[in-house]
Design a protein around this motif. Structure first.
Motif, PDB file in Angstrom:
ATOM      1  N   GLY A 257       0.773  -1.099   0.438  1.00 26.55           N
ATOM      2  CA  GLY A 257      -0.189   0.114   0.178  1.00 26.55           C
ATOM      3  C   GLY A 257       0.818   1.175   0.590  1.00 26.55           C
ATOM      4  O   GLY A 257       0.558   2.196  -0.525  1.00 26.55           O
TER       5      GLY A 257
ATOM      6  N   GLU B 110       4.542   3.918   5.766  1.00 26.19           N
ATOM      7  CA  GLU B 110       3.458   3.388   6.128  1.00 26.19           C
ATOM      8  C   GLU B 110       2.318   4.058   5.167  1.00 26.19           C
ATOM      9  O   GLU B 110       2.104   5.246   5.119  1.00 26.19           O
ATOM     10  N   ASP B 111       1.047   3.341   4.364  1.00 24.30           N
ATOM     11  CA  ASP B 111       0.028   4.242   3.899  1.00 24.30           C
ATOM     12  C   ASP B 111      -1.076   4.420   5.040  1.00 24.30           C
ATOM     13  O   ASP B 111      -1.615   5.948   4.816  1.00 24.30           O
TER      14      ASP B 111
ATOM     15  N   ASP C  45      -4.595   1.579  11.687  1.00 23.10           N
ATOM     16  CA  ASP C  45      -5.575   1.774  11.237  1.00 23.10           C
ATOM     17  C   ASP C  45      -5.401   1.097  12.691  1.00 23.10           C
ATOM     18  O   ASP C  45      -5.607   1.478  13.827  1.00 23.10           O
ATOM     19  N   SER C  46      -5.340  -0.102  12.972  1.00 25.93           N
ATOM     20  CA  SER C  46      -5.829  -1.025  14.416  1.00 25.93           C
ATOM     21  C   SER C  46      -4.489  -0.721  14.742  1.00 25.93           C
ATOM     22  O   SER C  46      -4.295  -0.762  16.010  1.00 25.93           O
ATOM     23  N   GLY C  47      -2.847  -0.418  14.171  1.00 28.42           N
ATOM     24  CA  GLY C  47      -1.904  -0.442  14.812  1.00 28.42           C
ATOM     25  C   GLY C  47      -0.296  -1.544  15.154  1.00 28.42           C
ATOM     26  O   GLY C  47       0.195  -1.512  14.972  1.00 28.42           O
TER      27      GLY C  47
ATOM     28  N   SER D  44       0.215  -3.445  12.529  1.00 29.22           N
ATOM     29  CA  SER D  44       0.837  -3.374  11.453  1.00 29.22           C
ATOM     30  C   SER D  44       2.261  -2.967  11.725  1.00 29.22           C
ATOM     31  O   SER D  44       3.622  -3.696  11.900  1.00 29.22           O
TER      32      SER D  44
END
Ligand code: PRP
Length: 172
Positions: free
Chosen positions: A41, A96-97, A100-102, A104
């Motif tokens: 991404g 990163e692109d 979200d949840s954190g 990754s």
């Protein structure tokens, strides 16, 4: 599926230029910095961002997977492709692109620390702070957005829509 524009090409261009200037200033005195692009991404953002950074930085890639073809994270992060460069004693900027949840970013961060980087910082084009499952704060954030499903500028839904040159919100 319907889609509406959330962030235009022009807004992206202006924000990425600002981020590039800031990162160049912050890294001006760092020795042998590495930009680590998180596949797939972040490829579009990373390529624009690096061209907006007017100091020398090496480029490497890592690929992790948590989403597969689903809209929501499975919570399990696996390293699919390891970086090639020696990171020992070098500052690494993870790009990163979206966070979200954190999950990754937390895993990539830990992994790069374990490879002996002297300093690990993170840049994300989009941030969804309200969607966190684990705490994570990026050093450089393009845009903070609400927890809605977005595509374009590298972000996909089941491998579609990555090449849309703006950020769109996807709804059923
Ligand atoms: C997406 C995105 C981030 C991650 C963010 O990757 O590129 O890496 O999810 O979500 P999180 O904060 O909840 O972990 P994805 O696994 O979909 O791979 P892709 O970049 O190849 O699309």
């Amino acid at each position: 599926m319907a889609s509406v524009t959330l962030i235009t090409k022009e807004q992206i261009q202006a924000r990425v230029a600002d981020m590039g200037r800031q990162i160049a200033a912050d890294y001006a005195r760092q020795q042998n910095p590495i930009v680590l692009c998180v596949l797939k991404g972040a490829v579009f953002f990373c390529s624009d961002l690096m061209r907006a950074i007017n100091i020398d930085m090496a480029l490497d890639f890592i690929q992790v997977s948590s989403y597969g073809n689903e809209k929501y994270s499975s919570g399990v992060v696996t390293v699919l492709k390891e970086p090639q460069l020696d990171m020992h004693g070098r500052p690494v900027l993870i790009v990163e692109d979206i966070i979200d949840s954190g999950l990754s970013m937390r895993e990539v961060f830990r992994y790069i620390e374990s490879r002996g980087a002297s300093m690990v910082r993170t840049a994300t084009f989009l941030d969804k702070p309200k969607a966190r499952k684990v705490e994570f704060k990026a050093d450089y954030v393009g845009f903070s957005i609400e927890p809605q499903f977005v595509v374009g500028y590298g972000l996909d839904y089941a491998e579609r829509y990555r090449n849309i040159p703006e950020i769109q919100v996807l709804s059923d």
